[in-house]
Design a protein around this motif. Sequence first.
Motif, PDB file in Angstrom:
ATOM      1  N   GLU A   4      28.321  51.612  40.021  1.00 48.05           N
ATOM      2  CA  GLU A   4      27.907  52.774  39.296  1.00 48.05           C
ATOM      3  C   GLU A   4      28.506  52.400  37.759  1.00 48.05           C
ATOM      4  N   ARG A   5      28.985  51.669  37.521  1.00 46.16           N
ATOM      5  CA  ARG A   5      29.305  51.156  35.976  1.00 46.16           C
ATOM      6  C   ARG A   5      28.261  50.793  34.921  1.00 46.16           C
ATOM      7  N   THR A   6      28.342  51.205  34.071  1.00 40.35           N
ATOM      8  CA  THR A   6      27.355  51.028  33.090  1.00 40.35           C
ATOM      9  C   THR A   6      27.175  49.521  32.584  1.00 40.35           C
ATOM     10  N   ASP A   7      26.040  49.223  31.913  1.00 43.49           N
ATOM     11  CA  ASP A   7      26.069  47.628  31.646  1.00 43.49           C
ATOM     12  C   ASP A   7      26.888  47.271  30.790  1.00 43.49           C
ATOM     13  N   GLN A   8      27.398  48.066  29.728  1.00 37.98           N
ATOM     14  CA  GLN A   8      28.545  47.565  28.796  1.00 37.98           C
ATOM     15  C   GLN A   8      29.868  47.399  29.723  1.00 37.98           C
ATOM     16  N   GLU A   9      30.229  48.309  30.647  1.00 37.97           N
ATOM     17  CA  GLU A   9      31.258  48.121  31.364  1.00 37.97           C
ATOM     18  C   GLU A   9      31.100  47.039  32.289  1.00 37.97           C
ATOM     19  N   LEU A  10      30.165  46.694  32.702  1.00 36.75           N
ATOM     20  CA  LEU A  10      29.937  45.237  33.439  1.00 36.75           C
ATOM     21  C   LEU A  10      30.181  44.240  32.548  1.00 36.75           C
ATOM     22  N   VAL A  11      29.507  44.033  31.425  1.00 36.33           N
ATOM     23  CA  VAL A  11      29.711  43.146  30.530  1.00 36.33           C
ATOM     24  C   VAL A  11      31.131  42.754  30.115  1.00 36.33           C
ATOM     25  N   VAL A  12      31.943  43.830  30.038  1.00 40.92           N
ATOM     26  CA  VAL A  12      33.718  43.786  29.879  1.00 40.92           C
ATOM     27  C   VAL A  12      34.293  43.139  31.232  1.00 40.92           C
ATOM     28  N   ALA A  13      33.658  43.546  32.239  1.00 39.32           N
ATOM     29  CA  ALA A  13      34.443  43.101  33.535  1.00 39.32           C
ATOM     30  C   ALA A  13      34.053  41.527  33.623  1.00 39.32           C
ATOM     31  N   ILE A  14      32.708  41.416  33.371  1.00 40.89           N
ATOM     32  CA  ILE A  14      32.468  39.733  33.230  1.00 40.89           C
ATOM     33  C   ILE A  14      33.425  39.037  32.475  1.00 40.89           C
ATOM     34  N   LEU A  67      30.271  40.288  23.548  1.00 40.46           N
ATOM     35  CA  LEU A  67      28.912  40.861  23.441  1.00 40.46           C
ATOM     36  C   LEU A  67      29.204  42.382  23.553  1.00 40.46           C
ATOM     37  N   ARG A  68      28.897  42.984  22.695  1.00 39.42           N
ATOM     38  CA  ARG A  68      29.086  44.553  22.676  1.00 39.42           C
ATOM     39  C   ARG A  68      27.730  44.953  22.309  1.00 39.42           C
ATOM     40  N   LEU A  69      27.286  45.783  23.423  1.00 41.06           N
ATOM     41  CA  LEU A  69      26.079  46.547  23.426  1.00 41.06           C
ATOM     42  C   LEU A  69      25.975  47.636  22.702  1.00 41.06           C
ATOM     43  N   THR A  70      25.243  47.900  21.772  1.00 44.40           N
ATOM     44  CA  THR A  70      25.009  48.875  20.912  1.00 44.40           C
ATOM     45  C   THR A  70      23.622  49.660  21.456  1.00 44.40           C
ATOM     46  N   ALA A  71      23.018  49.114  22.322  1.00 45.68           N
ATOM     47  CA  ALA A  71      21.683  49.651  23.001  1.00 45.68           C
ATOM     48  C   ALA A  71      21.536  49.408  24.448  1.00 45.68           C
ATOM     49  N   LYS A  72      20.467  49.489  24.952  1.00 51.19           N
ATOM     50  CA  LYS A  72      20.177  49.333  26.144  1.00 51.19           C
ATOM     51  C   LYS A  72      20.175  47.809  26.290  1.00 51.19           C
ATOM     52  N   LEU A  73      20.682  47.103  27.725  1.00 51.80           N
ATOM     53  CA  LEU A  73      20.717  45.873  27.661  1.00 51.80           C
ATOM     54  C   LEU A  73      19.329  45.134  27.652  1.00 51.80           C
ATOM     55  N   SER A  74      18.346  46.007  28.005  1.00 51.65           N
ATOM     56  CA  SER A  74      16.889  45.611  28.009  1.00 51.65           C
ATOM     57  C   SER A  74      16.339  45.220  26.660  1.00 51.65           C
ATOM     58  N   THR A  75      16.968  46.209  25.792  1.00 51.19           N
ATOM     59  CA  THR A  75      16.475  45.849  24.172  1.00 51.19           C
ATOM     60  C   THR A  75      17.113  44.453  23.786  1.00 51.19           C
ATOM     61  N   PHE A  76      18.397  44.274  24.257  1.00 51.73           N
ATOM     62  CA  PHE A  76      18.560  43.132  23.804  1.00 51.73           C
ATOM     63  C   PHE A  76      18.210  41.731  24.572  1.00 51.73           C
TER      64      PHE A  76
END
Lengths: 175, 176
Positions: A4-14, A67-76
């Motif tokens: 259920e984690r957000t994309d940003q949380e997953l990025v931090v976990a990675i 990597l700090r997501l400031t928008a949806k990952l798809s945008t990135f």
Amino acid sequence: MSDERTDQELVVAIRRGETGCFETLYHRHRDFVWRTALRITGGDEHLAMDVSQEAFAWLLQRCRKRLRLTAKLSTFLYPAVRNIALTHLRRTSRESLGEVPERPAPDEPGTSDTLEVLLSRLPDVQREVLLLRFVEDMSLLEIATALEIPTGTVKSRLHHALKAIRRDGGEHSSD
Amino acid sequence: MSTQQPQSEFPGPDEYPQLAAELRELANRHPAPVDLDRRVVGDLDVVRRPVAWGRGVAVAALIAVAIGVTSLLLIPRPADRMMAADRPADQTAKSHRSNEFMAMAPMAAEPDASLWDVTADGRVDVLDAFAVAKGIERGMTGTIRDFNSDGRLDTRDLDVLTARIVRVNTGKETDS
């Protein structure tokens, strides 16, 4: 696999070393990347495969850095996929994004493929905006960010795309 | 009257649900192939493998350390084996000395074994090594035997003794 984690949380976990989180991220955005790669490469599945793989390798590399997501990952992801695809196309001496050959239109307009035909007739820049808005459900600002163009341009392209569909295929504009 | 319209009012999936549904249906006709999963997630496995190896090695090292510590604790100490009442009188007296390691009187039946038995408790074990280490630390080298026969009394003698203890404890030799 219901993370259920957000994309940003997953990025931090990675970045922390939880490599398994990348798999979650991959499954979440796989179809988007694939569709984008397939469209930009003009339906070349072999090339789209290479592009998608390279895009995810690039994403993993970026996740491990800062990597700090400031928008949806798809945008990135979108400009990355597009740039990788264009690089591949250039490398293979194929035509650029604006010159991808149009799919052959069927002889009988009005069949179930009509919308596909209408789409194929749209200029790439308009089709791109239309699909990002209606299929990927991206906001105008997200599309503008992904394509690195002004929001007004997004609106204009979307307007022309919808107008063309309304003009050429009345049944699709009856919403 | 607001001059700036919210973006949600601009034509989108909410305003054209049928068009959105048809476009999505078109897009879903070309799902990502399974081969892509294999290629991307397969790459991930390559990344994971060294991590898994590292964890495996760490677990193995921990287990080895645990076994080593347990082995040391399970080695019967002389005090456990020998009741105070059963000790010879001179041996009991020696045990009260502060420099017990200095007592070099042969206890074992085998003369060769007694050479290494610094504590003279009838066994060549880790206590002998401790005694020698303590002697070196305190500069009491006169009480240490020249185990490696190099003419000097130092930590190399301790190394030789330790190596012998390890051999003895692994059961390869039973001369103690």
